[in-house]
Design a protein around this motif. Structure first.
Motif, PDB file in Angstrom:
ATOM      1  N   ALA A  15     -16.575 -43.602  57.073  1.00  0.00           N
ATOM      2  CA  ALA A  15     -17.479 -43.065  56.051  1.00  0.00           C
ATOM      3  C   ALA A  15     -17.714 -41.570  56.258  1.00  0.00           C
ATOM      4  O   ALA A  15     -17.769 -40.794  55.293  1.00  0.00           O
ATOM      5  CB  ALA A  15     -18.809 -43.820  56.084  1.00  0.00           C
ATOM      6  N   ARG A  16     -17.827 -41.176  57.508  1.00  0.00           N
ATOM      7  CA  ARG A  16     -18.089 -39.771  57.838  1.00  0.00           C
ATOM      8  C   ARG A  16     -16.940 -38.876  57.381  1.00  0.00           C
ATOM      9  O   ARG A  16     -17.170 -37.809  56.806  1.00  0.00           O
ATOM     10  CB  ARG A  16     -18.313 -39.656  59.351  1.00  0.00           C
ATOM     11  CG  ARG A  16     -18.628 -38.269  59.872  1.00  0.00           C
ATOM     12  CD  ARG A  16     -19.107 -38.378  61.315  1.00  0.00           C
ATOM     13  NE  ARG A  16     -19.164 -37.086  61.971  1.00  0.00           N
ATOM     14  CZ  ARG A  16     -18.239 -36.626  62.807  1.00  0.00           C
ATOM     15  NH1 ARG A  16     -17.167 -37.367  63.079  1.00  0.00           N
ATOM     16  NH2 ARG A  16     -18.362 -35.450  63.374  1.00  0.00           N
ATOM     17  N   PHE A  17     -15.714 -39.294  57.625  1.00  0.00           N
ATOM     18  CA  PHE A  17     -14.555 -38.509  57.195  1.00  0.00           C
ATOM     19  C   PHE A  17     -14.559 -38.325  55.674  1.00  0.00           C
ATOM     20  O   PHE A  17     -14.325 -37.222  55.170  1.00  0.00           O
ATOM     21  CB  PHE A  17     -13.260 -39.197  57.637  1.00  0.00           C
ATOM     22  CG  PHE A  17     -12.797 -38.802  59.012  1.00  0.00           C
ATOM     23  CD1 PHE A  17     -11.771 -37.895  59.173  1.00  0.00           C
ATOM     24  CD2 PHE A  17     -13.401 -39.332  60.142  1.00  0.00           C
ATOM     25  CE1 PHE A  17     -11.341 -37.523  60.443  1.00  0.00           C
ATOM     26  CE2 PHE A  17     -12.978 -38.976  61.419  1.00  0.00           C
ATOM     27  CZ  PHE A  17     -11.948 -38.057  61.577  1.00  0.00           C
ATOM     28  N   ILE A  18     -14.837 -39.398  54.941  1.00  0.00           N
ATOM     29  CA  ILE A  18     -14.828 -39.336  53.482  1.00  0.00           C
ATOM     30  C   ILE A  18     -15.954 -38.433  52.972  1.00  0.00           C
ATOM     31  O   ILE A  18     -15.752 -37.612  52.068  1.00  0.00           O
ATOM     32  CB  ILE A  18     -14.955 -40.750  52.889  1.00  0.00           C
ATOM     33  CG1 ILE A  18     -13.731 -41.582  53.260  1.00  0.00           C
ATOM     34  CG2 ILE A  18     -15.117 -40.686  51.373  1.00  0.00           C
ATOM     35  CD1 ILE A  18     -13.890 -43.067  52.966  1.00  0.00           C
ATOM     36  N   ALA A  19     -17.144 -38.585  53.552  1.00  0.00           N
ATOM     37  CA  ALA A  19     -18.301 -37.799  53.099  1.00  0.00           C
ATOM     38  C   ALA A  19     -18.103 -36.318  53.350  1.00  0.00           C
ATOM     39  O   ALA A  19     -18.448 -35.475  52.496  1.00  0.00           O
ATOM     40  CB  ALA A  19     -19.566 -38.293  53.798  1.00  0.00           C
ATOM     41  N   ILE A  20     -17.559 -35.961  54.503  1.00  0.00           N
ATOM     42  CA  ILE A  20     -17.355 -34.545  54.813  1.00  0.00           C
ATOM     43  C   ILE A  20     -16.239 -33.965  53.946  1.00  0.00           C
ATOM     44  O   ILE A  20     -16.335 -32.819  53.482  1.00  0.00           O
ATOM     45  CB  ILE A  20     -17.084 -34.357  56.322  1.00  0.00           C
ATOM     46  CG1 ILE A  20     -18.353 -34.713  57.115  1.00  0.00           C
ATOM     47  CG2 ILE A  20     -16.653 -32.921  56.630  1.00  0.00           C
ATOM     48  CD1 ILE A  20     -18.169 -34.767  58.613  1.00  0.00           C
ATOM     49  N   ASP A  21     -15.210 -34.750  53.672  1.00  0.00           N
ATOM     50  CA  ASP A  21     -14.171 -34.299  52.751  1.00  0.00           C
ATOM     51  C   ASP A  21     -14.751 -34.051  51.360  1.00  0.00           C
ATOM     52  O   ASP A  21     -14.334 -33.117  50.660  1.00  0.00           O
ATOM     53  CB  ASP A  21     -13.051 -35.340  52.654  1.00  0.00           C
ATOM     54  CG  ASP A  21     -12.052 -35.229  53.804  1.00  0.00           C
ATOM     55  OD1 ASP A  21     -12.062 -34.185  54.494  1.00  0.00           O
ATOM     56  OD2 ASP A  21     -11.280 -36.181  54.006  1.00  0.00           O
ATOM     57  N   HIS A  22     -15.707 -34.877  50.960  1.00  0.00           N
ATOM     58  CA  HIS A  22     -16.370 -34.681  49.671  1.00  0.00           C
ATOM     59  C   HIS A  22     -17.053 -33.318  49.635  1.00  0.00           C
ATOM     60  O   HIS A  22     -16.947 -32.577  48.646  1.00  0.00           O
ATOM     61  CB  HIS A  22     -17.392 -35.800  49.431  1.00  0.00           C
ATOM     62  CG  HIS A  22     -18.091 -35.723  48.115  1.00  0.00           C
ATOM     63  ND1 HIS A  22     -19.213 -34.944  47.913  1.00  0.00           N
ATOM     64  CD2 HIS A  22     -17.820 -36.306  46.919  1.00  0.00           C
ATOM     65  CE1 HIS A  22     -19.616 -35.082  46.670  1.00  0.00           C
ATOM     66  NE2 HIS A  22     -18.782 -35.893  46.040  1.00  0.00           N
ATOM     67  N   SER A  23     -17.734 -32.957  50.711  1.00  0.00           N
ATOM     68  CA  SER A  23     -18.385 -31.641  50.782  1.00  0.00           C
ATOM     69  C   SER A  23     -17.361 -30.517  50.711  1.00  0.00           C
ATOM     70  O   SER A  23     -17.573 -29.516  50.007  1.00  0.00           O
ATOM     71  CB  SER A  23     -19.203 -31.516  52.071  1.00  0.00           C
ATOM     72  OG  SER A  23     -20.287 -32.407  52.083  1.00  0.00           O
ATOM     73  N   ARG A  24     -16.287 -30.654  51.437  1.00  0.00           N
ATOM     74  CA  ARG A  24     -15.241 -29.620  51.430  1.00  0.00           C
ATOM     75  C   ARG A  24     -14.694 -29.401  50.019  1.00  0.00           C
ATOM     76  O   ARG A  24     -14.434 -28.268  49.603  1.00  0.00           O
ATOM     77  CB  ARG A  24     -14.080 -30.028  52.339  1.00  0.00           C
ATOM     78  CG  ARG A  24     -14.367 -30.075  53.817  1.00  0.00           C
ATOM     79  CD  ARG A  24     -13.038 -30.197  54.568  1.00  0.00           C
ATOM     80  NE  ARG A  24     -13.190 -30.796  55.878  1.00  0.00           N
ATOM     81  CZ  ARG A  24     -13.572 -30.137  56.974  1.00  0.00           C
ATOM     82  NH1 ARG A  24     -13.877 -28.869  56.901  1.00  0.00           N
ATOM     83  NH2 ARG A  24     -13.655 -30.762  58.139  1.00  0.00           N
TER      84      ARG A  24
END
Length: 248
Positions: free
Chosen positions: A87-96
């Motif tokens: 989930a963390r990888f997906i959420a941070i990619d969303h921010s990027r």
């Protein structure tokens, strides 16, 4: 008497930030400071960043701000479950993917530390603001740490109080000579059981400073709905509701 408000770890949660800012205004507190982590885990990273920028609220660079500003790779953390790691990888990619060029530049220029000095009568109060510690914005310091850790921070910074965030768990620790170490908790992603938005009100007069942790409810369902309607995993909506859930 002087009062200031210090908050941290908004993490893209605009409804929580708005509620905290409204509460600060109701208290008549003019001076506000943010310890960073404006982005990640809720969908309003741009709106949060722009609000901090437009209101001219002095803000530090949190570890999440730094990661988004400089495209630092995400490293899995041993303390996270497989589910949270994904989930963390997906959420941070969303921010990027969502952050604007202007807001990315703003995050890249945030200071690492901030020291304040207030003179009341004959007394000078020195306040050291950090995201997590004097040497890093990614060090986890909890209330359970040995007192020596915080005493050393106070000595290194030559301050009367060190205020930090990062862990999303608030605490106050007092020491000799009216010294304090305080974690102001998290506005937008509290890890405390109540999941309320948390911030610090610091009251100073010529004789003493009094730190008070304020915890208030915000429109949680608005944030939950925003997460579920975005590309951010539902994991983070369930987290805010203090529920267990799958990623999607």
């Amino acid at each position: 008497m002087i009062q200031i408000a210090v908050f941290s770890d908004v993490h893209g949660n605009l409804p929580a930030l708005n509620t905290v800012l409204e509460d600060i205004e109701k208290r008549g507190i003019q001076q506000k400071f943010c310890l960073g982590d404006l982005v990640d885990f809720a969908p309003w990273g741009n709106e949060v960043t722009e609000k901090i920028k437009n209101l001219n609220i002095p803000c530090l660079m949190g570890n999440h701000d730094e990661r988004i500003a400089f495209d630092i790779p995400v490293i899995p953390l041993a303390k996270h479950s497989k589910e949270e790691t994904e989930a963390r990888f997906i959420a941070i990619d969303h921010s990027r993917n969502q952050i604007t060029a202007g807001n990315k530049k703003f995050l890249s220029e945030l200071p690492f530390h901030l020291k304040l000095n207030y003179k009341i009568g004959k007394k000078h109060w020195t306040i050291q603001l950090v995201h997590s510690s004097m040497s890093s914005n990614d060090t986890y310091l909890y209330e359970s740490e040995n007192d020596e850790v915080f005493v050393e921070m106070l000595e290194d910074s030559q301050s009367d109080i060190v205020v930090m965030g990062h862990t999303h768990l608030s605490f106050k620790k007092s020491f000799e000579n009216k010294k304090w170490a305080v974690n102001c908790g998290s506005v937008g992603r509290s890890k405390e059981e109540n999941r309320l938005a948390s911030y610090l009100v610091l009251t100073m007069d010529e004789e003493q400073m009094i730190p008070e942790i304020i915890q208030i409810a915000y429109p949680l369902q608005e944030t939950v709905r925003g997460i579920r309607e975005s590309g951010i995993p539902d994991y983070y909506a369930a987290f805010l509701k203090n529920e267990k859930a799958s990623i999607f």
